[in-house]
Design a protein around this motif. Structure first.
Motif, PDB file in Angstrom:
ATOM      1  N   THR A 146      20.605  32.297  40.853  1.00 46.99           N
ATOM      2  CA  THR A 146      20.620  33.638  40.255  1.00 46.99           C
ATOM      3  C   THR A 146      21.980  34.332  40.356  1.00 46.99           C
ATOM      4  N   ASP A 147      22.936  33.677  41.027  1.00 45.45           N
ATOM      5  CA  ASP A 147      24.263  34.279  41.206  1.00 45.45           C
ATOM      6  C   ASP A 147      24.999  34.323  39.876  1.00 45.45           C
ATOM      7  N   LYS A 148      25.246  35.521  39.353  1.00 42.33           N
ATOM      8  CA  LYS A 148      25.970  35.704  38.088  1.00 42.33           C
ATOM      9  C   LYS A 148      27.383  36.248  38.311  1.00 42.33           C
ATOM     10  N   PRO A 154      37.541  36.761  41.081  1.00 40.64           N
ATOM     11  CA  PRO A 154      37.336  37.296  42.424  1.00 40.64           C
ATOM     12  C   PRO A 154      36.543  38.600  42.401  1.00 40.64           C
ATOM     13  N   ASP A 155      35.785  38.827  43.433  1.00 43.86           N
ATOM     14  CA  ASP A 155      35.146  40.122  43.612  1.00 43.86           C
ATOM     15  C   ASP A 155      36.234  41.193  43.635  1.00 43.86           C
ATOM     16  N   PRO A 156      36.060  42.321  42.938  1.00 41.26           N
ATOM     17  CA  PRO A 156      37.143  43.313  42.837  1.00 41.26           C
ATOM     18  C   PRO A 156      37.594  43.885  44.186  1.00 41.26           C
ATOM     19  N   VAL A 157      36.666  44.056  45.124  1.00 46.55           N
ATOM     20  CA  VAL A 157      37.066  44.568  46.433  1.00 46.55           C
ATOM     21  C   VAL A 157      37.841  43.501  47.201  1.00 46.55           C
ATOM     22  N   TYR A 158      37.366  42.251  47.129  1.00 52.94           N
ATOM     23  CA  TYR A 158      38.082  41.148  47.779  1.00 52.94           C
ATOM     24  C   TYR A 158      39.475  41.000  47.176  1.00 52.94           C
TER      25      TYR A 158
END
Length: 503
Positions: A8-10, A14-18
């Motif tokens: 289910t991971d969509k 990179p994650d914006p905070v990371y």
């Protein structure tokens, strides 16, 4: 029952905070500190891949030309991290793919990993900073030796527990500082030897099945040799802890004579005169002469010590493996220790070269404190055959009597001495007034201390000659390191350029 998160991971990297908290700072750090290192590693590795036949002449030439184009076309200073690639390494690989296609571009990474690249980058950056530090430490050492030679006969008051203790010379005091500094410089040189071993060729952990030549890459990058164990290449951080441990000790030790200078320049002591060029005047109290540079020396030495210690703290209890704790941003934090350390070494050399002893204040402080009576006690042992304890008690009685009336020991203390001697021994002393004045003079105190390490002319002159010999040895080592690094850079450029001419 929850769904399988992998299905289910969509999200997308990179994650914006990371990106903002980790990847961008790492990218900016690589831009600031490691661009030249990346360039050298790529070129040295490429030369080795060509020489070992892992890449053909045509492949190596094409990659070499593409690397030159990247240097020409990409203004690293204007790059902003977008998240399109993970880090600076992948940016270079992306640029290579754009020019050569994915197959040929990817061949440059044969038999290497970001693991061995990262530690090699960090070692290259550390060596460069260590060499600057050693150059500045050498300049401070020269300034201290010059001052010690100039002031080898200049009397000062030496303190213990914050109180006047004995007379010595400023040259003798500075020689003690020199001895500690030479040991600290030696520690930095020894740390550099640990840094000067190349991790390249370790790849991720276990080297490679390709016939790589690790010694050749080490040579082209200016390392003394490859670091042997491949696991240690990517796991051992003693090259960093040795370096920052040596820095921590150097600036801890320098902080102590800096503190003495602060005390000795106070109005109440005043035995060190700071010239106007190094004095700031109060904005409201026009009579004040504030030796502010010494304050800056003190806090900058403490900052350097703290930053170096922080590097050791970060690496404490980390696993013995490749991990981010010892890399990237941690190393960038450590570079700040070098920056503040450079300032301390430069400023302290300037201060040492310019300060002078105020002989009138020294004379006054010696007179008021009666600090020459130790030699009076010693002389009673040698000349009158007394025990040291008996001589000590007689000398103490004479000193107390003089201090009580705020008089001078040499000029006014003989009567009190003679009385104390007679009371203690039941006889008159054979020491007359003229001899007494000589025995309690600071010049005599220093002159008779001719033992190894003492302040008299002979042992101090011998010590200064030894320090100069050590300084020459340090200079030779630094010159040899610089020559080897310069020769490696020349050879790498020559071999890399030759690659472009083989297609």
């Amino acid at each position: 029952m929850s769904d399988d998160p992998r299905k289910t991971d969509k999200s997308s990297f990179p994650d914006p905070v990371y990106k903002e908290t980790v990847l961008k700072p790492l990218f900016d750090g690589a831009k600031a500190h490691h661009v030249e290192g990346f360039r050298a590693i790529d070129r040295a590795h490429l030369v080795m891949l060509s020489e070992t036949g892992i890449l053909s002449d045509e492949q190596a030439a094409a990659i070499a030309k593409a690397l030159i184009e990247i240097d020409r076309d990409v203004d690293v200073s204007k790059l902003a991290y977008t998240g399109e690639v993970e880090d600076f390494f992948f940016l270079i690989e992306k640029e290579l793919k754009a020019r050569l296609g994915p197959d040929l571009a990817g061949r440059l990474h044969t038999a290497r990993s970001r693991n061995d690249i990262d530690h090699t980058l960090l070692k290259l950056a550390l060596k460069e900073r260590i060499d600057v530090l050693l150059d500045k430490a050498q300049a401070l050492l020269e300034a201290l030796m010059e001052a010690a030679e100039r002031e080898k006969e200049t009397l000062i008051v030496a303190y213990t527990h914050g109180q006047p203790a004995q007379p010595t010379t400023f040259g003798h005091y500075l020689s003690a500082v020199i001895e500690v500094l030479t040991r600290d410089i030696e520690r930095v040189h020894e740390a550099r030897k640990i840094v000067d071993l190349s991790p390249m060729g370790a790849a991720a952990i276990t080297t490679s099945g390709f016939p790589i030549n690790r010694a050749r890459v080490a040579e082209l990058l200016g390392f003394s040799a490859p670091l042997e164990n491949s696991y240690g290449c990517i796991a051992a951080v003693d090259y960093a802890t040795a370096t920052y441990g040596a820095l921590e000790l150097m600036f801890l030790h320098l902080g102590r004579p800096i503190q003495d200078l602060q005390f000795w320049t106070s109005f109440e002591v005043g035995q060190v005169y700071v010239p106007n060029a190094l004095v700031q005047i109060s904005s409201i109290m026009p009579q004040k002469r504030n030796p502010v540079p010494i304050e800056h020396l003190r806090h900058l030495a403490s900052q350097t010590f703290g930053r170096a210690r922080a590097m050791l703290d970060v690496m404490h209890n980390t696993p013995f493996t490749d991990m981010n704790d010892s890399e990237g941003e941690t190393q960038a934090m450590g570079y700040q220790a070098f920056k503040s350390g450079y300032r301390v070494l430069d400023l302290l050399a300037a201060v040492v070269s310019q300060i002078r002893i105020d002989p009138a204040r020294v004379e006054t402080n010696i007179r008021r404190s009666c600090i020459t009576v130790t030699e009076l006690a010693d002389s009673l042992v040698r000349r009158e055959g007394l025990s040291f304890r008996e001589g000590h008690e007689i000398a103490a009685a004479a000193a107390r009597a003089v201090v009580a009336v705020d008089r001078d020991l040499a000029a006014d203390g003989y009567a009190a001495f003679a009385e104390a001697f007679a009371n203690a021994t039941g006889r008159a002393t054979a020491i007359d007034e003229v001899m007494f004045a000589e025995l309690v003079s600071p010049d005599y105190f220093v002159a008779v201390r001719t033992r190894f390490g003492g302040p008299a002319a002979e042992p101090l002159g011998s010590a200064l000659a030894g320090y100069r010999e050590k300084a020459r040895g340090f200079a030779t080592r630094a010159r040899e390191n610089a020559e080897r690094q310069a020769e490696a850079a020349r050879r790498l450029q020559e071999e890399f350029t030759a690659l472009t001419e083989r297609s």
